[in-house]
Scaffold this active site. Structure first.
Site, mmCIF file in Angstrom:
data_model
loop_
_atom_site.group_PDB
_atom_site.id
_atom_site.type_symbol
_atom_site.label_atom_id
_atom_site.label_comp_id
_atom_site.label_asym_id
_atom_site.label_seq_id
_atom_site.Cartn_x
_atom_site.Cartn_y
_atom_site.Cartn_z
ATOM 1 N N GLU A 196 0.822 -1.221 0.000
ATOM 2 C CA GLU A 196 0.000 0.000 0.000
ATOM 3 C C GLU A 196 0.850 1.262 0.000
ATOM 4 O O GLU A 196 0.401 2.309 -0.456
ATOM 5 C CB GLU A 196 -0.990 0.010 1.169
ATOM 6 C CG GLU A 196 -0.449 -0.413 2.527
ATOM 7 C CD GLU A 196 -0.444 -1.922 2.733
ATOM 8 O OE1 GLU A 196 0.040 -2.657 1.842
ATOM 9 O OE2 GLU A 196 -0.908 -2.366 3.797
ATOM 10 N N GLY A 247 7.426 -10.491 2.514
ATOM 11 C CA GLY A 247 6.982 -9.558 3.548
ATOM 12 C C GLY A 247 7.305 -10.103 4.918
ATOM 13 O O GLY A 247 8.255 -10.882 5.087
ATOM 14 N N SER A 248 6.488 -9.711 5.875
ATOM 15 C CA SER A 248 6.799 -10.062 7.259
ATOM 16 C C SER A 248 6.549 -11.545 7.527
ATOM 17 O O SER A 248 5.689 -12.182 6.900
ATOM 18 C CB SER A 248 5.934 -9.223 8.200
ATOM 19 O OG SER A 248 4.576 -9.522 7.975
ATOM 20 N N GLY A 252 3.400 -13.964 6.439
ATOM 21 C CA GLY A 252 3.767 -15.180 5.703
ATOM 22 C C GLY A 252 3.181 -16.422 6.362
ATOM 23 O O GLY A 252 2.628 -17.298 5.697
ATOM 24 N N GLU A 269 9.096 -15.421 1.029
ATOM 25 C CA GLU A 269 10.379 -14.777 1.325
ATOM 26 C C GLU A 269 10.121 -13.865 2.516
ATOM 27 O O GLU A 269 9.512 -12.802 2.377
ATOM 28 C CB GLU A 269 10.851 -13.926 0.133
ATOM 29 C CG GLU A 269 11.063 -14.691 -1.143
ATOM 30 C CD GLU A 269 12.228 -15.668 -1.082
ATOM 31 O OE1 GLU A 269 12.996 -15.625 -0.097
ATOM 32 O OE2 GLU A 269 12.349 -16.475 -2.011
ATOM 33 N N ARG A 297 21.956 0.472 3.124
ATOM 34 C CA ARG A 297 21.183 0.503 1.880
ATOM 35 C C ARG A 297 19.701 0.566 2.244
ATOM 36 O O ARG A 297 19.249 -0.133 3.150
ATOM 37 C CB ARG A 297 21.480 -0.771 1.081
ATOM 38 C CG ARG A 297 20.955 -0.743 -0.322
ATOM 39 C CD ARG A 297 21.607 -1.855 -1.127
ATOM 40 N NE ARG A 297 21.352 -3.162 -0.551
ATOM 41 C CZ ARG A 297 20.669 -4.137 -1.137
ATOM 42 N NH1 ARG A 297 20.160 -3.954 -2.339
ATOM 43 N NH2 ARG A 297 20.493 -5.295 -0.563
ATOM 44 N N GLU A 401 14.322 -8.319 13.768
ATOM 45 C CA GLU A 401 14.895 -7.601 12.626
ATOM 46 C C GLU A 401 14.569 -6.121 12.802
ATOM 47 O O GLU A 401 13.395 -5.745 12.865
ATOM 48 C CB GLU A 401 14.178 -8.158 11.393
ATOM 49 C CG GLU A 401 14.741 -7.808 10.083
ATOM 50 C CD GLU A 401 13.932 -8.458 8.961
ATOM 51 O OE1 GLU A 401 12.718 -8.708 9.128
ATOM 52 O OE2 GLU A 401 14.532 -8.698 7.914
HETATM 53 P P1 ADP Z 1 5.775 -5.048 6.133
HETATM 54 O O1 ADP Z 1 5.916 -5.157 7.593
HETATM 55 O O2 ADP Z 1 7.025 -5.131 5.380
HETATM 56 O O3 ADP Z 1 4.851 -3.972 5.662
HETATM 57 P P2 ADP Z 1 3.745 -6.944 5.569
HETATM 58 O O4 ADP Z 1 3.923 -8.409 5.648
HETATM 59 O O5 ADP Z 1 2.782 -6.308 6.478
HETATM 60 O O6 ADP Z 1 5.210 -6.405 5.711
HETATM 61 O O7 ADP Z 1 3.383 -6.488 4.085
HETATM 62 C C1 ADP Z 1 3.885 -7.089 2.932
HETATM 63 C C2 ADP Z 1 2.770 -7.211 1.915
HETATM 64 O O8 ADP Z 1 1.771 -8.054 2.459
HETATM 65 C C3 ADP Z 1 2.079 -5.902 1.585
HETATM 66 O O9 ADP Z 1 1.698 -5.930 0.226
HETATM 67 C C4 ADP Z 1 0.849 -5.941 2.475
HETATM 68 O O10 ADP Z 1 -0.232 -5.180 1.978
HETATM 69 C C5 ADP Z 1 0.515 -7.404 2.408
HETATM 70 N N1 ADP Z 1 -0.292 -7.907 3.523
HETATM 71 C C6 ADP Z 1 -0.344 -7.464 4.799
HETATM 72 N N2 ADP Z 1 -1.213 -8.224 5.506
HETATM 73 C C7 ADP Z 1 -1.711 -9.152 4.659
HETATM 74 C C8 ADP Z 1 -2.641 -10.220 4.770
HETATM 75 N N3 ADP Z 1 -3.252 -10.504 5.929
HETATM 76 N N4 ADP Z 1 -2.912 -10.956 3.670
HETATM 77 C C9 ADP Z 1 -2.299 -10.695 2.499
HETATM 78 N N5 ADP Z 1 -1.414 -9.719 2.328
HETATM 79 C C10 ADP Z 1 -1.109 -8.953 3.380
#
Ligand code: ADP
Length: 500
Positions: A196, A247-248, A252, A269, A297, A401
């Site tokens: 987003e 993502g997180s 995941g 990942e 970076r 992290e």
């Molecule tokens: P960060 O902490 O790096 O923002 P997130 O895991 O929250 O990591 O976000 C990585 C991606 O996953 C973004 O595109 C976010 O919109 C999406 N995301 C967050 N929550 C969900 C969810 N419950 N289901 C699917 N996608 C999600």
């Protein structure tokens, strides 16, 4: 003197680049959200609005999945010859290259990363489109020698079907191309759900894909700031065969759990907790150079950033002296300005997390030798490059992290002790070490429990190399020829009763 470039940078990007889109792309059409909702994209360097995009619903996402399904089945994307798929990927690659400056400006405006780094990411990200454009022609099957005379055993690799790609904000382009390149090369159709915070780079890429001539429905993109229900749709829909997520770790795990019912192919990942070990024999200049590039970076916001620095007793003080000099000279500011090396953190959540982790270390008696505070004079999201020594093992900086510009240092004595400490984490993405001792190099490279090891090197990612982690850092690999495996099924055909 009137500087056109600065003037352009002050204007809303929408008016200066035809690549800045305010609609999403489903089934070959640029579309609004069904309820006309939009959300704004904010420049983290100064809080200005860069643009707005549709805030799509589950229904919108469902339309995208259906379009991708139809394109997979009826427009015969999977039946395009490998050469045809390869040609389209190459056209996309060329268009991205032609528009590299525009994409970099958009990326800097929405992510805050310095323009130089954004340019680097465009080159790195586009290398995946090039690589997979080449790999598309080499997705070979096999003929396996049979143990009976009248049989031929044939193995085919077939595309999965529709793949949903969910990507983060830290690499707004490369995290998409690393997935999309592989999926499209394999013959899958895709639905992209970008982060987003950074959908504009993603939309610009899709605009160029449209110009390259991908058939309608092959590439779809859904923008939203309501990710969970859309993630749920991807997990539950029988029309989505594969999910690839970067993502997180928390999200995941959620996707892994939610997609288990449909036995979906899932590639993850996730976060890391990378050790960066400097042994007594290390070349300190090289190690310090690598530490700066690896840690700072993207303002430390990469999943393979060094998170825990372990310095062996003899080099501990020397490394810190050199590092301090280098870090003090880093230029922090608005990444669109010349010479800036470190931009802001992406958003207030990230900023608060970094601040809280540093406070936690301070309370646990770690020693802050540089930085350790916000840079309010630059804006709300800037944090000073920080070095902290004597970080205890119960500090958040050690166990989690940090995703920020903070070097956390620990001292060690023996190789055995540091291997144990480095591996004492449920995360295992990347690890780095510096040593000039050849015996130690092979030993330690094998002992580190990570998916990727940098030996006397910290910038290790490349399109032709496998990216991915072990333990809770993920499943599957991206890039390299292995990256294709995430998007193909193996089909075995037994030809029986043959007469020779
Ligand atoms: P960060 O902490 O790096 O923002 P997130 O895991 O929250 O990591 O976000 C990585 C991606 O996953 C973004 O595109 C976010 O919109 C999406 N995301 C967050 N929550 C969900 C969810 N419950 N289901 C699917 N996608 C999600």
């Amino acid at each position: 003197m009137f500087c056109f470039k600065n003037f352009r940078q002050r204007l809303n990007l929408r008016y200066i680049s035809s690549l800045v889109q305010s609609k999403a792309y489903i089934n070959g059409k640029w579309v609004k959200a069904e309820n006309n909702e939009v959300f704004e994209i904010i420049n983290p360097a100064n809080g200005s609005v860069v643009g707005s995009v549709p805030n799509m619903s589950v229904n919108d996402a469902s339309q995208a999945v259906q379009a991708a399904k139809k394109a997979f089945e009826s427009s015969q994307w999977s039946m395009f010859t490998a050469k045809e798929r390869s040609s389209l990927l190459k056209k996309w690659y060329c268009l991205i290259e032609e528009n590299a400056d525009e994409i970099s400006s958009i990326m800097t405006a929405e992510s805050g990363k310095p323009l130089n780094e954004a340019r680097g990411e465009v080159a790195y990200g586009n290398a995946f489109i090039e690589w997979f454009g080449e790999e598309a022609r080499r997705i070979y099957g096999e003929i396996i020698p049979s143990s009976t005379k009248d049989r031929e055993l044939i193995v085919l690799k077939e595309p999965l079907g529709v793949a949903a790609l969910i990507t983060p904000w830290n690499f707004p382009m490369a995290m998409i191309t690393r997935k999309a390149g592989a999926a499209l090369a394999a013959g899958c159709t895709i639905v992209i759900k970008p982060a987003e915070d950074t959908p504009l780079t993603a939309l610009a890429l899709v605009k160029l894909a449209e110009q390259a001539g991908f058939p309608a429905g092959v590439i779809n993109i859904v923008t939203t700031n309501k990710a969970p229900p859309i993630g749920d749709l991807f997990c539950k829909s029988p029309d989505v065969e594969g999910i690839s997520f970067t993502g997180s770790t928390e999200v995941g795990k959620l996707l892994f759990r939610n997609s288990s019912d449909g036995i979906k192919r899932i590639s993850l990942e996730l976060g890391g907790n990378a050790p960066f070990i400097v042994f007594n024999s290390a070349n300190l200049d090289k190690a310090v150079d690598a530490a700066v590039s690896c840690k700072f970076r993207n303002c430390g916001q990469t999943c393979i950033s060094a998170n825990r620095f372990f310095l062996q007793q003899e080099v501990h003080d020397g490394f810190i002296d050199l590092l301090k000099q280098r870090v003090e000279s880093l230029k922090v500011g608005d990444g669109s300005k010349p010479g800036i090396q470190i931009g802001p953190l992406i958003n207030s959540m990230q900023f608060n997390k970094v601040s809280a982790y540093v406070e936690d270390a301070r309370l646990k008696n770690a020693n802050i030798i540089l930085g350790g505070k916000p840079l309010k004079n630059l804006g709300n999201l800037f944090y000073s490059p920080t070095i902290i020594t004597d970080v205890p093992t119960n500090a958040k900086l050690y166990t989690e992290e940090v995703f920020g510009p903070v070097v956390s240092i620990m001292k060690f004595n023996t190789e055995e002790e540091v291997i144990h400490a480095a591996n004492n984490s449920r995360r295992g993405l990347a690890g780095y070490f510096f040593s000039e001792n050849i015996q130690q190099v092979f030993r330690v490279a094998k002992l580190l429990e990570v998916g990727m090891v940098g030996v006397n090197e910290a910038l290790i990612s490349a399109a032709e190399a496998p990216f991915g982690g072990v333990k809770e850092s993920g499943i599957g690999r991206e890039g390299c020829h292995h990256g294709i495996d995430e998007y193909v099924e193996i089909k075995y055909i037994c030809m029986g009763n043959l007469r020779y």
